[in-house]
Motif scaffolding. Structure first.
Motif, PDB file in Angstrom:
ATOM      1  N   TRP A 331       0.796  -1.229   0.000  1.00  0.00           N
ATOM      2  CA  TRP A 331       0.000   0.000   0.000  1.00  0.00           C
ATOM      3  C   TRP A 331       0.833   1.287   0.000  1.00  0.00           C
ATOM      4  N   CYS A 332       2.132   1.204   0.173  1.00  0.00           N
ATOM      5  CA  CYS A 332       2.912   2.428   0.378  1.00  0.00           C
ATOM      6  C   CYS A 332       3.669   2.826  -0.891  1.00  0.00           C
ATOM      7  N   ASN A 333       3.337   3.988  -1.467  1.00  0.00           N
ATOM      8  CA  ASN A 333       4.085   4.594  -2.578  1.00  0.00           C
ATOM      9  C   ASN A 333       4.455   3.553  -3.638  1.00  0.00           C
ATOM     10  N   TRP A 356     -10.781  11.803  -6.073  1.00  0.00           N
ATOM     11  CA  TRP A 356      -9.365  11.735  -5.748  1.00  0.00           C
ATOM     12  C   TRP A 356      -9.231  12.085  -4.268  1.00  0.00           C
ATOM     13  N   ALA A 357      -9.477  11.073  -3.402  1.00  0.00           N
ATOM     14  CA  ALA A 357      -9.393  11.297  -1.961  1.00  0.00           C
ATOM     15  C   ALA A 357      -7.954  11.515  -1.521  1.00  0.00           C
ATOM     16  N   LYS A 358      -7.029  10.708  -2.028  1.00  0.00           N
ATOM     17  CA  LYS A 358      -5.607  10.906  -1.751  1.00  0.00           C
ATOM     18  C   LYS A 358      -5.038  11.820  -2.824  1.00  0.00           C
ATOM     19  N   PRO A 359      -4.625  13.028  -2.488  1.00  0.00           N
ATOM     20  CA  PRO A 359      -4.089  13.927  -3.515  1.00  0.00           C
ATOM     21  C   PRO A 359      -2.837  13.325  -4.156  1.00  0.00           C
ATOM     22  N   PRO A 360      -2.842  13.083  -5.452  1.00  0.00           N
ATOM     23  CA  PRO A 360      -1.664  12.503  -6.105  1.00  0.00           C
ATOM     24  C   PRO A 360      -0.418  13.341  -5.850  1.00  0.00           C
ATOM     25  N   GLY A 361       0.663  12.663  -5.494  1.00  0.00           N
ATOM     26  CA  GLY A 361       1.910  13.353  -5.194  1.00  0.00           C
ATOM     27  C   GLY A 361       2.174  13.512  -3.720  1.00  0.00           C
ATOM     28  N   GLU A 362       1.182  13.212  -2.874  1.00  0.00           N
ATOM     29  CA  GLU A 362       1.399  13.256  -1.435  1.00  0.00           C
ATOM     30  C   GLU A 362       1.804  11.866  -0.969  1.00  0.00           C
ATOM     31  N   SER A 363       2.920  11.762  -0.299  1.00  0.00           N
ATOM     32  CA  SER A 363       3.515  10.486   0.095  1.00  0.00           C
ATOM     33  C   SER A 363       2.620   9.706   1.047  1.00  0.00           C
ATOM     34  N   ASP A 364       2.716   8.370   0.969  1.00  0.00           N
ATOM     35  CA  ASP A 364       2.037   7.490   1.931  1.00  0.00           C
ATOM     36  C   ASP A 364       2.846   7.324   3.207  1.00  0.00           C
ATOM     37  N   GLY A 365       4.133   7.538   3.131  1.00  0.00           N
ATOM     38  CA  GLY A 365       4.997   7.342   4.288  1.00  0.00           C
ATOM     39  C   GLY A 365       6.454   7.383   3.866  1.00  0.00           C
ATOM     40  N   ALA A 366       7.329   7.543   4.835  1.00  0.00           N
ATOM     41  CA  ALA A 366       8.758   7.695   4.546  1.00  0.00           C
ATOM     42  C   ALA A 366       9.427   6.335   4.376  1.00  0.00           C
ATOM     43  N   SER A 367      10.379   6.269   3.451  1.00  0.00           N
ATOM     44  CA  SER A 367      11.097   5.021   3.189  1.00  0.00           C
ATOM     45  C   SER A 367      12.181   4.744   4.229  1.00  0.00           C
ATOM     46  N   PRO A 384      11.587  -0.014   0.375  1.00  0.00           N
ATOM     47  CA  PRO A 384      11.627  -0.932  -0.777  1.00  0.00           C
ATOM     48  C   PRO A 384      12.491  -2.165  -0.564  1.00  0.00           C
ATOM     49  N   THR A 385      13.339  -2.181   0.477  1.00  0.00           N
ATOM     50  CA  THR A 385      14.191  -3.352   0.723  1.00  0.00           C
ATOM     51  C   THR A 385      13.552  -4.352   1.683  1.00  0.00           C
ATOM     52  N   TYR A 386      12.417  -3.993   2.285  1.00  0.00           N
ATOM     53  CA  TYR A 386      11.784  -4.861   3.288  1.00  0.00           C
ATOM     54  C   TYR A 386      11.128  -6.058   2.610  1.00  0.00           C
ATOM     55  N   THR A 387      11.319  -7.240   3.179  1.00  0.00           N
ATOM     56  CA  THR A 387      10.798  -8.467   2.565  1.00  0.00           C
ATOM     57  C   THR A 387       9.426  -8.862   3.081  1.00  0.00           C
ATOM     58  N   GLY A 388       8.746  -7.973   3.795  1.00  0.00           N
ATOM     59  CA  GLY A 388       7.339  -8.141   4.054  1.00  0.00           C
ATOM     60  C   GLY A 388       6.967  -8.878   5.314  1.00  0.00           C
ATOM     61  N   ASN A 389       5.640  -9.098   5.458  1.00  0.00           N
ATOM     62  CA  ASN A 389       5.068  -9.749   6.625  1.00  0.00           C
ATOM     63  C   ASN A 389       3.829 -10.517   6.189  1.00  0.00           C
ATOM     64  N   THR A 397       7.955  -5.013  -0.723  1.00  0.00           N
ATOM     65  CA  THR A 397       6.876  -4.034  -0.578  1.00  0.00           C
ATOM     66  C   THR A 397       6.489  -3.349  -1.882  1.00  0.00           C
ATOM     67  N   GLY A 398       7.388  -3.293  -2.858  1.00  0.00           N
ATOM     68  CA  GLY A 398       7.104  -2.560  -4.089  1.00  0.00           C
ATOM     69  C   GLY A 398       7.061  -1.059  -3.909  1.00  0.00           C
ATOM     70  N   ALA A 399       7.564  -0.548  -2.776  1.00  0.00           N
ATOM     71  CA  ALA A 399       7.525   0.884  -2.491  1.00  0.00           C
ATOM     72  C   ALA A 399       8.637   1.621  -3.239  1.00  0.00           C
ATOM     73  N   LEU A 400       8.373   2.878  -3.565  1.00  0.00           N
ATOM     74  CA  LEU A 400       9.388   3.727  -4.180  1.00  0.00           C
ATOM     75  C   LEU A 400      10.426   4.135  -3.137  1.00  0.00           C
ATOM     76  N   ALA A 401      11.653   4.291  -3.575  1.00  0.00           N
ATOM     77  CA  ALA A 401      12.728   4.714  -2.684  1.00  0.00           C
ATOM     78  C   ALA A 401      12.685   6.222  -2.454  1.00  0.00           C
ATOM     79  N   ASN A 402      13.356   6.658  -1.406  1.00  0.00           N
ATOM     80  CA  ASN A 402      13.569   8.085  -1.116  1.00  0.00           C
ATOM     81  C   ASN A 402      12.261   8.849  -0.934  1.00  0.00           C
ATOM     82  N   SER A 403      11.286   8.227  -0.270  1.00  0.00           N
ATOM     83  CA  SER A 403      10.002   8.886  -0.065  1.00  0.00           C
ATOM     84  C   SER A 403      10.014   9.696   1.228  1.00  0.00           C
ATOM     85  N   PRO A 404       9.279  10.819   1.265  1.00  0.00           N
ATOM     86  CA  PRO A 404       9.219  11.652   2.469  1.00  0.00           C
ATOM     87  C   PRO A 404       8.102  11.193   3.405  1.00  0.00           C
TER      88      PRO A 404
END
Length: 724
Positions: A331-333, A356-367, A384-389, A397-404
């Motif tokens: 779910w994150c970025n 558009w409830a989540k404004p595009p371009g606003e981060s889901d969370g920091a990496s 993005p390096t986490y192997t999940g739960n 996770t499929g998350a983008l790197a360097n997220s704020p």
């Protein structure tokens, strides 16, 4: 209709659907950030929600305007609808960390007196009486009580605490009752998404939990206008290439790893089914649903255009699903995501709006961990390096790197969403396309029964390409089609129905309606029992070592042929709506016998065609120690293509791993690969097995697929397969 359409309607009278005829507020703060991005001005005029995610957001600051300033800006714009997210429950986001809030688990009184009450006081100002106020009430809170508060794989101590102390239910009830008392306020409760609550074991308990919260603390079901699904998530609106009812070689799509026995594969079907369930639990029959389409478009060159191969149900689903996440629990970025359908009022039955409830371009969370004074923690699902739960099947996770931090502007994500938008933004050009397609013409009834009407029409034209059609029965949207035909079902015998059709283009424009067509269904009481003629001319149009392509002459029938079933011996190998089919996953130098049966619109099945015997070719494709690899291009649109590679164990014992290598003939670049691990250097490509598909039994096979950009010759390369 587009949500920005002008209206002079007053909000003083409660409306069944507040989005009908609304001019929706465009947040100037988000709009400015979007417009500052390259190409962002194409979507910077879209309405997005304002998130009130802490007490300080109500009054605002020098860096961000408060609630009253937003309402004043809406009045200045001439808007008559403002969208807010109410998001500051005690112990908020108990199953995650990225959006943890400022209030502790026991601070329910502070939530009421310092958060909800001040919001209600501002909304009650007579200066805003003509604004319709749409509230999304506390994302994730009640769904967490259903699945994460004890006794399940996703349970957490924090969620168990919130279940025990009742503050989630008390807070939601208080917000509904206090805000719903205002005549111009419309409350929508967050209802997660199909990948969270779509299972039988979750949906009804969720509906019961929603009813409990909506009747707590003085609230009643009359304080609830509806529900919203997919808030800040990435689940596809619709999955066009497969249905939950499909099966492959006797295995249903529900049994695939991706669907995992879920009853739904997309948000539209989930939202409509959940609405029915909620009404059954006692909510008002006129409740409507919202679907957040801000980041679920999944366009770009990696978007599949057809179902995957019939080698297995996992290949079929993974090859065709437009949701390209590694797992539906991510779910994150998310990498590869794109803007979805533009905000639209009343787009489908039971749906009040796409928003558009989540404004595009606003981060889901920091990496990575970032110190902050907002109570927002570091959630490894944003790494993005986490192997999940357990909640994402222990996958990456499929998350983008360097997220704020959650809510902060994330330029790289916005650029990705813009590039992968579906429908595409600007039609691929540099300015916003506003030219609608031509209206469909020649609408006619191609077949009808007592309970169905089949329609066809002449295709529309458009400067950026027609992407599909919406079909209306009277004023009700009854379905959509990507071709110039559609069958409406569930009708009443001997009844007249009026139909119109509208075309949509790649930039999101909608045509005028076609001329109306009146069709009267056939009389009931008799059932058509005339089967179609048996298919003739069955022939093999192509074959390889592992596949056979078949074609035949079309059958005829009095109510119309709807498709064909293809049998390999006595086994159903697949179905087709055309007079061709490719059977895959076969063994080299082996004889197979095929027959085909036709089906009609009344459900009758023809006799089988004359049998055709086909012997597959000798082993081809790359060879190695115990395995072969066969490469098939599944779709090619010039600028890019999708391909599938089947790896077959040709040895006499099981293998535990495999590696496939090849060299492209041009400058092709793989942009997205699934079911394998990619290494590409220039034209040279190496793909090794993923952790779950390296083991292949003797004679068995597995597959991987990819999307790639296309430059130069696109001939099938020579593959080398090495087993271990």
């Amino acid at each position: 209709m587009p949500l920005a359409a002008a209206s002079t309607a007053s909000a003083a009278t409660k409306l069944d659907n507040p989005y009908t005829g609304a001019k929706v507020y465009v947040n100037p703060d988000w709009s400015a950030k979007a417009a500052a991005e390259p190409g962002g001005s194409a979507v910077s005029n879209q309405p997005t929600f304002v998130w009130l995610d802490r007490i300080a957001a109500i009054s605002g600051s020098s860096a961000a305007r408060g609630l009253k300033a937003h309402l004043d800006a809406a009045v200045a714009q001439g808007a008559n609808l403002v969208q807010l997210v109410i998001y500051d429950l005690p112990g908020r986001d108990c199953a995650a960390l990225a959006s943890n809030g400022e209030l502790g688990a026991t601070e329910i009184d502070k939530y009421k007196t310092q958060y909800i009450d001040p919001i209600a006081a501002i909304l009650a100002d007579p200066a805003y009486a003509n604004l319709r106020i749409v509230n999304v009430i506390e994302p994730d809170s009640l769904p967490n009580l259903v699945t994460n508060a004890g006794g399940t794989a996703g349970s957490t101590d924090a969620c168990a605490t919130m279940k025990a102390n009742g503050n989630y239910e008390a807070g939601v009830g208080y917000a509904l009752h206090t805000l719903g008392a205002l005549s111009n306020v419309y409350n929508y409760i967050d209802a997660a998404h199909h990948g969270w609550l779509g299972w039988d074991s979750n949906m009804t308990p969720a509906a019961q939990e929603f009813k409990k919260a909506a009747t707590t603390g003085g609230a009643t079901v009359n304080d609830v206008t509806g529900f919203i699904v997919n808030t800040a998530n990435y689940s596809a609106l619709t999955e066009p290439n497969f249905k939950v009812t499909d099966s492959v070689n006797g295995t249903t799509v529900r049994q695939s790893k991706w669907v995992d026995w879920n009853q739904y594969v997309d948000e539209l079907s989930y939202a409509q089914a959940l609405r029915t369930n909620l009404i059954g639990q006692g909510f008002n029959s006129n409740i409507g649903m919202l679907i957040d389409t801000s980041r679920n478009g999944w366009g770009g060159t990696a978007r599949p255009t057809a179902a995957g191969p019939l080698t297995s149900v996992d290949d079929y689903v993974n090859g065709g699903r437009i949701d390209r996440r590694i797992h539906a629990g991510n779910w994150c970025n998310q990498s590869g995501a794109g803007l979805g359908e533009r905000p639209t009022a009343a787009p489908a039955t039971g749906i009040d709006a796409y928003v558009w409830a989540k404004p595009p371009g606003e981060s889901d969370g920091a990496s990575q961990a970032i110190a902050n004074d907002q109570g927002k923690g570091f959630d490894r699902m944003c790494d993005p390096t986490y192997t999940g739960n357990g909640r994402n099947g222990n996958n990456l996770t499929g998350a983008l790197a360097n997220s704020p931090l959650a809510g902060d502007w994330f330029s790289a994500q916005f650029q990705q969403l813009l590039a992968n938008a579906y429908p595409p933004v600007n039609g691929g050009g540099g300015t916003t396309d506003t030219t609608a397609p031509t209206a469909p013409t020649g609408l006619a009834s191609s077949a009808k029964t007592a309970t169905s009407v089949s329609l066809s029409w002449t295709a529309s034209t458009d400067n950026v390409g027609v992407t599909g059609y919406d079909i209306y029965r009277g004023t009700t949207l009854v379905g959509s089609s990507t071709t110039a035909s559609f069958t409406d079902t569930g009708l009443t015998a001997s009844t007249a129905y009026s139909y119109t059709v509208k075309a949509k283009d790649a930039a999101g424009n909608v045509s005028a309606a076609s001329a109306a067509l009146s069709v009267t269904t056939s009389a009931g009481g008799t059932t058509d029992t005339t089967a179609p003629t048996a298919p003739t001319g069955l022939a093999s149009s192509a074959k390889t070592a592992t596949s056979v392509s078949l074609s035949w002459t079309a059958s005829t029938d009095n109510v119309g042929v709807t498709g064909y079933d293809i049998y390999r011996g006595t086994t159903l190998a697949g179905s087709s709506t055309t007079t061709s089919f490719t059977d895959t996953g076969l063994t080299a130098s082996t004889a197979y016998s095929y027959t085909v049966k036709a089906k009609d619109a009344a459900g009758n099945v023809s006799a089988a065609s004359a049998a055709l015997s086909v012997t597959t070719s000798a082993s081809s494709g790359g060879t190695g120690a115990g395995c072969t690899a066969t490469y098939t291009v599944s779709s090619d649109w010039g600028a890019g293509f999708n391909a599938n590679v089947t790896v077959t164990n040709t040895g006499t014992t099981a293998i535990s791993g495999w590696k496939v290598t090849w060299t492209f003939g041009g400058s092709q670049q793989i942009t997205n690969l699934w079911n394998g691990t990619l290494a590409q250097s220039g034209q040279s490509v190496t793909v090794t097995n993923a952790g779950y598909n390296g083991a292949v039994a003797a004679g068995g096979n597995t597959s991987f697929g990819f999307g790639a950009s296309n430059s130069g010759a696109n001939a099938v390369p020579t593959l080398t397969c090495t087993a271990s």
